[in-house]
Enzyme design. Structure first.
Site, PDB file in Angstrom:
ATOM      1  N   ASP A  65      56.182 -88.618  27.238  1.00  0.00           N
ATOM      2  CA  ASP A  65      55.017 -88.311  28.075  1.00  0.00           C
ATOM      3  C   ASP A  65      55.459 -87.427  29.238  1.00  0.00           C
ATOM      4  O   ASP A  65      56.631 -87.404  29.589  1.00  0.00           O
ATOM      5  CB  ASP A  65      54.440 -89.633  28.597  1.00  0.00           C
ATOM      6  CG  ASP A  65      53.047 -89.454  29.140  1.00  0.00           C
ATOM      7  OD1 ASP A  65      52.486 -88.348  28.984  1.00  0.00           O
ATOM      8  OD2 ASP A  65      52.505 -90.418  29.710  1.00  0.00           O
ATOM      9  N   GLU A  66      54.529 -86.712  29.833  1.00  0.00           N
ATOM     10  CA  GLU A  66      54.823 -85.848  31.001  1.00  0.00           C
ATOM     11  C   GLU A  66      56.008 -84.930  30.708  1.00  0.00           C
ATOM     12  O   GLU A  66      56.911 -84.767  31.524  1.00  0.00           O
ATOM     13  CB  GLU A  66      55.138 -86.712  32.241  1.00  0.00           C
ATOM     14  CG  GLU A  66      54.115 -87.774  32.563  1.00  0.00           C
ATOM     15  CD  GLU A  66      52.869 -87.218  33.226  1.00  0.00           C
ATOM     16  OE1 GLU A  66      52.691 -85.973  33.204  1.00  0.00           O
ATOM     17  OE2 GLU A  66      52.078 -88.000  33.742  1.00  0.00           O
ATOM     18  N   LYS A  83      44.932 -88.501  27.201  1.00  0.00           N
ATOM     19  CA  LYS A  83      46.214 -88.394  26.502  1.00  0.00           C
ATOM     20  C   LYS A  83      46.870 -89.757  26.320  1.00  0.00           C
ATOM     21  O   LYS A  83      47.501 -89.992  25.305  1.00  0.00           O
ATOM     22  CB  LYS A  83      47.141 -87.453  27.248  1.00  0.00           C
ATOM     23  CG  LYS A  83      47.561 -88.052  28.542  1.00  0.00           C
ATOM     24  CD  LYS A  83      48.754 -87.450  29.161  1.00  0.00           C
ATOM     25  CE  LYS A  83      49.121 -88.425  30.245  1.00  0.00           C
ATOM     26  NZ  LYS A  83      50.044 -87.952  31.204  1.00  0.00           N
ATOM     27  N   THR A  84      46.727 -90.648  27.280  1.00  0.00           N
ATOM     28  CA  THR A  84      47.338 -91.962  27.107  1.00  0.00           C
ATOM     29  C   THR A  84      46.709 -92.674  25.928  1.00  0.00           C
ATOM     30  O   THR A  84      47.375 -93.314  25.121  1.00  0.00           O
ATOM     31  CB  THR A  84      47.174 -92.809  28.377  1.00  0.00           C
ATOM     32  OG1 THR A  84      47.604 -92.032  29.489  1.00  0.00           O
ATOM     33  CG2 THR A  84      48.000 -94.066  28.305  1.00  0.00           C
ATOM     34  N   GLN A 103      50.368 -79.438  35.500  1.00  0.00           N
ATOM     35  CA  GLN A 103      50.681 -80.611  36.310  1.00  0.00           C
ATOM     36  C   GLN A 103      52.178 -80.776  36.519  1.00  0.00           C
ATOM     37  O   GLN A 103      52.658 -81.858  36.834  1.00  0.00           O
ATOM     38  CB  GLN A 103      50.108 -81.865  35.652  1.00  0.00           C
ATOM     39  CG  GLN A 103      48.589 -81.875  35.625  1.00  0.00           C
ATOM     40  CD  GLN A 103      48.035 -83.177  35.087  1.00  0.00           C
ATOM     41  OE1 GLN A 103      48.209 -84.219  35.679  1.00  0.00           O
ATOM     42  NE2 GLN A 103      47.378 -83.098  33.944  1.00  0.00           N
ATOM     43  N   ARG A 157      42.338 -86.220  40.004  1.00  0.00           N
ATOM     44  CA  ARG A 157      42.389 -87.683  39.926  1.00  0.00           C
ATOM     45  C   ARG A 157      41.010 -88.305  40.106  1.00  0.00           C
ATOM     46  O   ARG A 157      40.810 -89.486  39.840  1.00  0.00           O
ATOM     47  CB  ARG A 157      43.300 -88.285  41.016  1.00  0.00           C
ATOM     48  CG  ARG A 157      44.755 -87.842  41.025  1.00  0.00           C
ATOM     49  CD  ARG A 157      45.418 -88.064  39.727  1.00  0.00           C
ATOM     50  NE  ARG A 157      45.411 -86.823  38.956  1.00  0.00           N
ATOM     51  CZ  ARG A 157      45.650 -86.770  37.668  1.00  0.00           C
ATOM     52  NH1 ARG A 157      45.900 -87.860  36.999  1.00  0.00           N
ATOM     53  NH2 ARG A 157      45.616 -85.618  37.022  1.00  0.00           N
TER      54      ARG A 157
END
Length: 819
Positions: free
Chosen positions: A244-245, A56-57, A303, A661
DNA sequence: TCCAACTCATTTTTT
DNA sequence: ATGAGTTGGA
């Protein structure tokens, strides 16, 4: 808006474009169809549902780059919001790689930093000044504490902590004391007192010209709503907003984004257009020039781990309702982890029932098994981690590519102790904050006293630090005098003779006043003149020197005070560094940066060390090898979560975040006993462990092994024996330097094992060792020194032991003697 | 006003 | 176990 006009040409220094080719063709290289869509879609609203590790980044940065390259936006028209400064820094860097200099004019920052920038410009609109202070949670707790005392609120069960968290929650919902009072049951005296506290707290903040963290967002929303023409300035400016997030935004943040994306002039009323003529616009949505900014949000409801502080998962699940016609793109292909890791993650998260089903997949293959380990104690567990880290290191994985996660910060201690002993380089991310140390807070309070004289809290903090003989009595006298004269606490100091205090104290006050004035002249030159970049560092040093702060520490015989001096030196170094990066930065800017930047943010520092952090801090990061430790009931899920609605589910998401992660290797570990509050308690394996399909997980030592065979014997006696049952059948995995634990702890029993780490670390002083020396180690027996590295207290001996092979030892504390 | 001894709560996560 | 906060005596 109020600053420099937009540049006419964007990225003028980038290379020539090939005629005919899409200007963003290279930006799309290597993307899957969904990612492509997410980069190229143009419309009012776009939701990118991005599973963990789905790139996504990459998508976000390329989307920004593509907007710039296609000349669809000037850099100054882009606002990208991330959750941490670290994420912001990374994003800026990656955009810079794609578009070069053009990245400069963009706002890529956290919600809080962006709001500070806005508030700085607009503070005067509503009773603040540009020099406002930002209160971190410690500051606001201190203030609340004072108010709780003054209102004798503990009688109603209102502790400072409880009051603070309630106020914070309300502010995140954009409530204030008044609106809360309307809905509260005011016949309850506790409620009345709370409302009173809330109102008093807010009054004090305003009086001190200060915002707390929540206010930074909330007051910006308030500003936009109360002053539509101000809001329009920013609506006009930011044409592309990316968040974001998004799953972790709270209501206030949601409202902020909503305000920013409304059509220009939508609040009605006269608006000065850029041409200077007044416009009354009844229905601006029809006018394309007035359309709201385009909004891109990225998130993953699996998340969402910040509900406890007001994050509202609905912000993402109801995005399509909030922004009709929004496009939704799903990214499910994972580019990070092996299939085994993803299958485990999918299996775990599928136990959350109220979620949209989403399955991560990869095409890189199954990969290694997940490894489980059960220690007898937290130290035993930590030893396993340390040993395994060394094995991985020998297998070619860099320390910086490994991370150890835990649920609570307190768990880091056992890990640290073992890592130090095992000479494994590590770095704790987050944790006890540099900026929370008393001496640092004191130093910063001095700076605040200079930059924002209205801030009485800061004044109260420094007035008797170092000791000047000024106690409560004197402080109250000053405070009363200030009130009578209608001046600030700070200004009251200038007139110390008017206070009815002794001559000695008078002199002390006058001296402090003079020092503050001198620093003020240095750091805040009067008439629009710019202070030299070095002013902050110099001013800080001046304050610390002339106030006597340094002297007091130097005179002290407390060993800790030496470390405090070093910390202050480091703060001065931070100020210098700040001046280098922000030549025009003032002391006010410096304070804001310090308040908003946690030291978890200096990411590059982790090079060459294993990273230790909480599961929350881990969000957004990735490592080749990941250890999730303390996978026990009451820890993850944390016992406090059991009472909260949605708590256990959030804990599961947290565990999910930890698992995802990992790129190649994943370890889950726990301890059978854990020392808490100095008491040893028995721990149970976490329910989440059972949610990992058995075929994905290999136990090096399972909870069953430890229970049924362990008894009072330590792992030293029955584990790692190579072919023992339940133990994967190979001691080899530990590598050639495996320590046969039977030798290491000949008379070991559980008690000894659990407390293996002595309270006092032994100290070999400056024992000199050279290559060739022979030594004896309490556990490892005799060996020969191959090499010595490091300096001072961190000197490490590389020793080849006769029985157990090569080991690295910290000379200062290892249980060794020279032969 | 300062300092030492004592009590008590702490451990969920962060801008 | 540890640190912060409180209390009582100097």
């Amino acid at each position: 808006m109020t600053d420099a006009p937009f540049p006419l040409i964007v990225g003028g220094d980038r290379g020539p474009q090939q005629a005919g080719a899409r200007p963003d063709e290279d930006l799309l290289a290597g993307l899957n169809p969904q990612q492509r869509e997410a980069v190229t879609y143009r419309g009012q609203a776009l939701l990118i549902v991005a599973g963990a590790g789905s790139g996504k980044t990459s998508v976000l940065t390329r989307r920004i780059a593509s907007l710039l390259r296609g000349r669809e936006a000037w850099p100054s028209q882009i606002l990208a919001i991330t959750f941490t400064n670290k994420a912001a820094g990374e994003m800026r860097e990656r955009v810079e790689q794609l578009v070069g200099e053009a990245a400069r004019g963009m706002w890529i920052s956290t919600f809080h930093s962006a709001c500070v920038r806005i508030l700085r410009r607009e503070a005067e609109q509503f009773g603040f000044t540009k020099a406002f202070t930002i209160y971190d949670s410690g500051d606001s707790r201190a203030l609340i504490k004072r108010l709780v005392k003054e209102h004798e609120a503990d009688a109603y069960g209102l502790t400072p902590a409880a009051t603070q968290s309630r106020i914070s929650k309300l502010k995140n919902e954009l409530s204030d004391a008044e609106s809360y009072a309307r809905s509260a049951n005011m016949s309850d005296p506790a409620e009345r007192v709370f409302v009173e506290l809330f109102a008093a707290y807010q009054r004090e903040l305003q009086r001190a010209n200060a915002f707390d963290f929540d206010d930074l967002i909330g007051q910006t929303v308030f500003l936009f709503r109360a002053f539509p023409h101000v809001a329009d300035v920013y609506r006009r400016r930011f044409r592309h907003i990316l968040v974001d997030e998004y799953q972790d935004t709270n209501h206030a943040q949601y409202a902020l984004i909503h305000e920013l994306t409304r059509p220009i002039g939508s609040d009605a009323g006269p608006i000065a257009s850029s041409g200077g003529m007044m416009i009354f616009d009844a229905d601006p949505t029809d006018d394309p020039d007035k359309a709201g900014a385009s909004l891109t949000v990225v998130g993953d409801s699996d998340q969402s781990i910040y509900a406890f502080r007001g994050a509202d998962i609905r912000n993402i699940s109801e995005f399509e309702r909030d922004y009709p016609g929004a496009k939704v793109v799903l990214l499910e292909q994972n580019y990070r982890s092996t299939q085994n890791i993803l299958s485990a993650a999918n299996a775990v998260i599928s136990n959350n029932f109220d979620r949209k089903d989403k399955k991560l997949w990869t095409d890189v293959g199954a990969g290694e098994q997940i490894v489980g380990f059960t220690g007898y104690s937290q130290h035993d567990e930590a030893q396993f981690v340390a040993d395994e880290v060394e094995v991985l290191r020998k297998a070619g994985i860099d320390y910086a590519q490994m991370a150890v996660f835990y649920r609570t910060n307190s768990q880091s201690r056992a890990l640290e102790e073992i890592f130090i002993r095992s000479a494994v380089p590590y770095k704790i991310m987050g944790g006890t904050k540099f900026y929370e140390r008393a001496e640092i807070k004191d130093a910063l309070a001095y700076l605040v006293a200079v930059s924002n004289p209205a801030d009485e809290m800061a004044m109260r903090r420094i007035i008797n630090r170092p000791r000047r003989g000024i106690g409560d009595v004197t402080i109250e006298a000053i405070s009363r005098y200030a009130q009578e004269e209608q001046i600030t606490f700070r200004d009251a100091l200038a007139n110390s003779s008017a206070l009815s205090v002794g001559p000695k104290i008078q002199a002390a006050i006058a001296h402090l006043d003079a020092v503050l004035a001198e620093a003020s002249a240095l750091m805040l030159p009067a008439s629009g003149e710019l202070a030299p970049p070095t002013a902050v560092a110099e001013g800080l040093q001046l304050l610390l020197n002339k106030s006597g702060y340094y002297d007091a520490l130097r005179a002290s015989k407390d060993a800790q005070d030496e470390a405090r001096i070093e910390n202050l030196d480091e703060l001065v170094a931070v100020a210098r560094e700040f001046a280098r990066n922000n030549p025009e930065g003032t002391v006010i800017d410096f304070l804001a940066e310090v308040a908003l930047v946690s030291d978890a943010d200096d990411l590059e520092d982790a090079s060459g060390s294993v990273s230790l952090m909480t599961l929350h801090t881990a969000k957004g990061l990735e490592y080749d090898a990941v250890f999730v430790t303390g996978v026990e009931e009451d820890l993850i899920p944390h016992r406090i979560s059991a009472g909260e609605p949605g708590g256990p589910q959030e804990e599961r998401r947290l565990f999910y975040v930890g698992i995802t992660r990992a790129r190649k290797r994943l370890y889950v570990s726990l301890a059978m006993t854990r020392a808490q509050f100095g008491e040893v308690t028995v721990a149970m394996p976490s329910r989440f462990l059972q949610e990992i399909p058995a075929e994905l997980l290999t136990w090096r030592q399972s909870p069953g092994d430890v229970n049924s065979r362990g008894g009072t014997q330590s792992r030293a006696l029955n584990a790692r024996r190579g072919s023992g049952s339940g133990y994967g059948g190979s001691g080899k995995r530990y590598g050639d330097d495996l320590v046969p634990l039977a030798k290491r702890e000949p008379s070991g029993n559980l008690e000894r094992f659990a407390n293996r780490i002595p309270a006092k670390v032994r100290d070999n002083g400056d024992m000199q060792l050279a290559p060739g020396d022979r030594i004896r180690h309490d556990d490892f027996g005799e060996g020969r020194v191959d090499a010595v590295t490091g300096e001072g207290a961190k000197r490490v001996a590389h020793v080849r032991f006769d029985k157990v092979g090569p080991k690295k030892l910290l000379i200062k504390i290892a249980p060794i003697e020279k032969l």
